[in-house]
Design an enzyme around this catalytic site. Structure first.
Site, short mmCIF file in Angstrom:
data_model
loop_
_atom_site.label_atom_id
_atom_site.label_comp_id
_atom_site.label_asym_id
_atom_site.label_seq_id
_atom_site.Cartn_x
_atom_site.Cartn_y
_atom_site.Cartn_z
CG ASP A 130 -6.16 3.26 -2.95
OD1 ASP A 130 -5.24 3.75 -2.28
OD2 ASP A 130 -6.25 2.04 -3.19
CG ASP A 132 -9.70 3.12 -6.16
OD1 ASP A 132 -10.56 3.25 -5.27
OD2 ASP A 132 -9.05 2.07 -6.31
NE ARG A 174 -3.00 -2.32 -4.97
CZ ARG A 174 -3.74 -3.41 -4.77
NH1 ARG A 174 -3.25 -4.59 -5.09
NH2 ARG A 174 -4.94 -3.33 -4.26
#
Length: 322
Positions: A130, A132, A174
């Site tokens: 991701d 992130d 997400r």
């Protein structure tokens, strides 16, 4: 003199391509420096099960090119409790292990931070597709995942052009839209929908109609899962524009496959760096690379900071989508 004599390494959370390369680097770097190294099977769950195995040079032979993780990974609710964390620290001490390298994402970092506060020297390595994790330009697996998405979009574009349709491609992400952003820019997507930037579905539909009116015969829209379901976006666009939209959900295909050279190199650098940091007595740090330089940041800071979204790149993708 080394601050650690025995270390362990585990992979936790979702797997990412390049985790094996990182495990390999940790094991071989530790052995090079005369340190015993153990592999923890199935993440923090394996730690609480006392499932630790000695590792040698052959344990990590022929894995640098493999996706997934040879140590396997699992979620562990028990380790989120103070009792579970204390038991994990006690198991490591009973084994004589005074250092731990954790490869994973935000949740994995939080576990490492708890162990650090309980007296176990820990280092975190960012392993997640991701991208992130703050305080590193890239995470291990991100480059490979983006390449997989771009390759899929290339194939989807051929079909969409043939049938004069719009394709909505749903990708992972997400809370972080980096996969959608980078893959969308690299594949020439007309619209990129991410959780960090509000969007108006009516404006997306109008842009589609405008592009088709100018002579375009297909449209690619990339949606990060955290910004909405691809199927919902496709259905609404068909309703608003009158142009048929089909959805493709790439799912877990993004987490598999052979890691790119960039991910292997990043994993190798960070694995070795984490071991050297433990040798120097550092603990409670997340390892990363910023502008090509290896850096460490307190895990407390990493886990309490949201990674900034690259609006400059997002605006570039928008300008080039005309």
């Amino acid at each position: 003199m080394s601050a650690v004599k025995k270390i362990a390494v585990l992979t936790s959370g979702g797997d990412s391509q390049g985790m094996n390369a990182a495990v390999r680097a940790v094991v071989r770097s530790a052995i090079y420096h005369g340190i015993e190294v153990f592999g923890v099977q199935r993440g923090y769950q394996g730690l609480l099960n006392d499932d630790l195995r000695p590792m040698d040079l052959r344990s990590v032979g022929d894995i640098i090119q493999r996706g997934g993780t040879i140590l396997q990974t699992a979620r562990c609710k028990e380790f989120t409790t103070p009792e579970g964390q204390q038991r994990g620290a006690d198991i490591l001490r009973a084994r004589g292990i005074d250092g731990l390298v954790v490869i994973g994402g935000d949740g994995s970092y939080q576990g490492a931070n708890k162990l650090s506060k309980l007296g176990i020297k820990t280092m975190g390595i960012p392993g997640t597709i991701d991208n992130d994790i703050p305080y590193t330009d890239y995470t291990i697996g991100f480059d490979t995942a983006v390449g997989i998405v771009v390759d899929a979009i290339n194939k989807i574009r051929d079909t969409m052009s043939s049938h004069e349709r719009t394709s909505v491609v749903e990708v992972m992400g997400r809370h972080c839209g980096d996969i959608a952003l980078y893959a969308g820019l690299a594949s020439g997507a007309e619209t990129i929908i991410v959780p960090e930037v509000p969007y108006d579905i009516n404006e997306v539909a109008e842009r589609m109609k405008h592009n088709f009116a100018k002579g375009k015969r297909h449209s690619i829209i990339v949606v990060a899962e955290g910004a909405g379901r691809g199927e919902d976006v496709a259905n609404k666009l068909t309703e608003l524009s009158g142009i048929e939209a089909r959805v493709t959900v790439l799912g877990h295909i993004q987490r598999g496959g052979t890691p790119t050279a960039q991910d292997r190199i990043l994993a190798s650098r960070l694995g070795d760096f984490a071991v050297r940091q433990l040798i120097e007595g550092n603990s409670g740090k997340g390892c990363g690379v910023i502008d090509g330089e290896l850096v460490t940041t307190d895990i407390d800071v990493v886990t309490s900071t949201k990674r900034p979204f690259n609006m400059e790149m997002y605006d570039l993708a928008l300008r080039l989508s005309q």
